[in-house]
Scaffold this motif. Sequence first.
Motif, PDB file in Angstrom:
ATOM      1  N   VAL A   1       0.842  -1.201   0.000  1.00 51.46           N
ATOM      2  CA  VAL A   1       0.000   0.000   0.000  1.00 51.46           C
ATOM      3  C   VAL A   1       0.876   1.249   0.000  1.00 51.46           C
ATOM      4  CG1 VAL A   1      -1.675   1.326   1.339  1.00 51.46           C
ATOM      5  CG2 VAL A   1      -1.982  -1.143   1.046  1.00 51.46           C
ATOM      6  N   HIS A   2       1.908   1.286   0.852  1.00 51.62           N
ATOM      7  CA  HIS A   2       2.833   2.431   0.856  1.00 51.62           C
ATOM      8  C   HIS A   2       3.444   2.621  -0.530  1.00 51.62           C
ATOM      9  CE1 HIS A   2       3.650   2.088   5.443  1.00 51.62           C
ATOM     10  NE2 HIS A   2       2.689   2.956   5.201  1.00 51.62           N
ATOM     11  N   ALA A   3       3.950   1.539  -1.101  1.00 49.37           N
ATOM     12  CA  ALA A   3       4.607   1.625  -2.411  1.00 49.37           C
ATOM     13  C   ALA A   3       3.636   2.127  -3.474  1.00 49.37           C
ATOM     14  CB  ALA A   3       5.179   0.268  -2.809  1.00 49.37           C
ATOM     15  N   ARG A   4       2.416   1.635  -3.459  1.00 48.65           N
ATOM     16  CA  ARG A   4       1.419   2.052  -4.452  1.00 48.65           C
ATOM     17  C   ARG A   4       1.050   3.528  -4.292  1.00 48.65           C
ATOM     18  NH1 ARG A   4      -1.638  -0.445  -8.531  1.00 48.65           N
ATOM     19  NH2 ARG A   4      -2.739   1.301  -9.466  1.00 48.65           N
ATOM     20  N   LEU A   5       0.890   3.976  -3.059  1.00 41.25           N
ATOM     21  CA  LEU A   5       0.582   5.380  -2.812  1.00 41.25           C
ATOM     22  C   LEU A   5       1.697   6.283  -3.334  1.00 41.25           C
ATOM     23  CD1 LEU A   5      -0.931   5.188   0.772  1.00 41.25           C
ATOM     24  CD2 LEU A   5      -2.142   5.845  -1.313  1.00 41.25           C
ATOM     25  N   ILE A   6       2.937   5.926  -3.061  1.00 41.42           N
ATOM     26  CA  ILE A   6       4.067   6.735  -3.513  1.00 41.42           C
ATOM     27  C   ILE A   6       4.183   6.683  -5.035  1.00 41.42           C
ATOM     28  CG2 ILE A   6       6.571   7.041  -3.386  1.00 41.42           C
ATOM     29  CD1 ILE A   6       4.860   7.771  -0.812  1.00 41.42           C
ATOM     30  N   MET A   7       3.956   5.526  -5.640  1.00 39.01           N
ATOM     31  CA  MET A   7       3.992   5.400  -7.093  1.00 39.01           C
ATOM     32  C   MET A   7       2.949   6.310  -7.741  1.00 39.01           C
ATOM     33  SD  MET A   7       3.595   1.964  -9.433  1.00 39.01           S
ATOM     34  CE  MET A   7       1.877   1.758  -9.005  1.00 39.01           C
ATOM     35  N   GLU A   8       1.751   6.328  -7.196  1.00 40.61           N
ATOM     36  CA  GLU A   8       0.688   7.175  -7.743  1.00 40.61           C
ATOM     37  C   GLU A   8       0.976   8.658  -7.513  1.00 40.61           C
ATOM     38  OE1 GLU A   8      -1.707   6.300  -9.727  1.00 40.61           O
ATOM     39  OE2 GLU A   8      -1.168   4.187  -9.590  1.00 40.61           O
TER      40      GLU A   8
ATOM     41  N   ASN B   1       6.765   7.809  10.812  1.00 41.93           N
ATOM     42  CA  ASN B   1       7.497   6.544  10.651  1.00 41.93           C
ATOM     43  C   ASN B   1       8.014   6.359   9.219  1.00 41.93           C
ATOM     44  OD1 ASN B   1       5.334   5.697   9.088  1.00 41.93           O
ATOM     45  ND2 ASN B   1       4.737   4.036  10.443  1.00 41.93           N
ATOM     46  N   TRP B   2       7.884   7.375   8.363  1.00 39.71           N
ATOM     47  CA  TRP B   2       8.282   7.261   6.959  1.00 39.71           C
ATOM     48  C   TRP B   2       9.712   6.775   6.754  1.00 39.71           C
ATOM     49  CZ3 TRP B   2      12.239  10.113   4.959  1.00 39.71           C
ATOM     50  CH2 TRP B   2      12.654  11.230   5.688  1.00 39.71           C
ATOM     51  N   PRO B   3      10.699   7.103   7.609  1.00 33.79           N
ATOM     52  CA  PRO B   3      12.054   6.605   7.334  1.00 33.79           C
ATOM     53  C   PRO B   3      12.159   5.083   7.339  1.00 33.79           C
ATOM     54  CG  PRO B   3      12.172   8.434   8.879  1.00 33.79           C
ATOM     55  CD  PRO B   3      10.709   8.044   8.738  1.00 33.79           C
ATOM     56  N   ARG B   4      11.244   4.404   8.043  1.00 29.62           N
ATOM     57  CA  ARG B   4      11.291   2.934   8.095  1.00 29.62           C
ATOM     58  C   ARG B   4      10.978   2.295   6.753  1.00 29.62           C
ATOM     59  NH1 ARG B   4       7.978   1.212  13.379  1.00 29.62           N
ATOM     60  NH2 ARG B   4       6.499   2.593  12.375  1.00 29.62           N
ATOM     61  N   TRP B   5      10.135   2.947   5.931  1.00 32.18           N
ATOM     62  CA  TRP B   5       9.724   2.323   4.673  1.00 32.18           C
ATOM     63  C   TRP B   5      10.143   3.106   3.445  1.00 32.18           C
ATOM     64  CZ3 TRP B   5       6.643   5.633   2.049  1.00 32.18           C
ATOM     65  CH2 TRP B   5       5.876   6.524   2.768  1.00 32.18           C
ATOM     66  N   ALA B   6      10.703   4.292   3.606  1.00 32.06           N
ATOM     67  CA  ALA B   6      11.039   5.144   2.455  1.00 32.06           C
ATOM     68  C   ALA B   6      12.003   4.473   1.486  1.00 32.06           C
ATOM     69  CB  ALA B   6      11.609   6.476   2.941  1.00 32.06           C
ATOM     70  N   GLY B   7      12.996   3.789   1.993  1.00 29.44           N
ATOM     71  CA  GLY B   7      13.978   3.145   1.113  1.00 29.44           C
ATOM     72  C   GLY B   7      13.389   2.059   0.237  1.00 29.44           C
ATOM     73  N   ARG B   8      12.293   1.486   0.652  1.00 33.20           N
ATOM     74  CA  ARG B   8      11.670   0.393  -0.106  1.00 33.20           C
ATOM     75  C   ARG B   8      10.869   0.867  -1.302  1.00 33.20           C
ATOM     76  NH1 ARG B   8       8.981  -1.340   5.080  1.00 33.20           N
ATOM     77  NH2 ARG B   8      10.777  -1.787   6.367  1.00 33.20           N
ATOM     78  N   VAL B   9      10.523   2.159  -1.356  1.00 35.53           N
ATOM     79  CA  VAL B   9       9.663   2.633  -2.441  1.00 35.53           C
ATOM     80  C   VAL B   9      10.447   3.317  -3.558  1.00 35.53           C
ATOM     81  CG1 VAL B   9       7.605   2.799  -1.004  1.00 35.53           C
ATOM     82  CG2 VAL B   9       9.081   4.792  -1.251  1.00 35.53           C
TER      83      VAL B   9
END
Length: 77
Positions: free
Chosen positions: A12-19, A39-47
Motif C-alpha cells: 500500500v505504501h509503495a502504491r501510494l508513492i507510485m501514484e 514513521n516514513w524513514p522505516r519504509w522510504a527506502g523500499r519505495v
Amino acid sequence: SHDVPAAIRRRVHARLIMELGAAARRLGALHCLTLLNANWPRWAGRVGVDMTAMGPVMEIDGINNQVVSMNFTSNLH
C-alpha cells in the motif's frame, strides 16, 4: 491507516508513492512536499524515492507527522 492489514501495508505504501510520483510527472513536478506519518524513514527506502525531512515531527490528532520532500527526478523514465 491502522485498518490496513500489516501483511499488505508495504504494498500500500509503495502504491501510494507510485501514484503520487505519477501525478507529479503529469503536472511537470520533480519534487513535492507531503505530510506523512513520522514513521516514513522505516519504509522510504523500499519505495525507491529520495525523501528528506523538511521540518520537525508534529503531533496532529494524536499521530506523529512530518513534512517530507519527495524527489522524483530519479524516477523519470
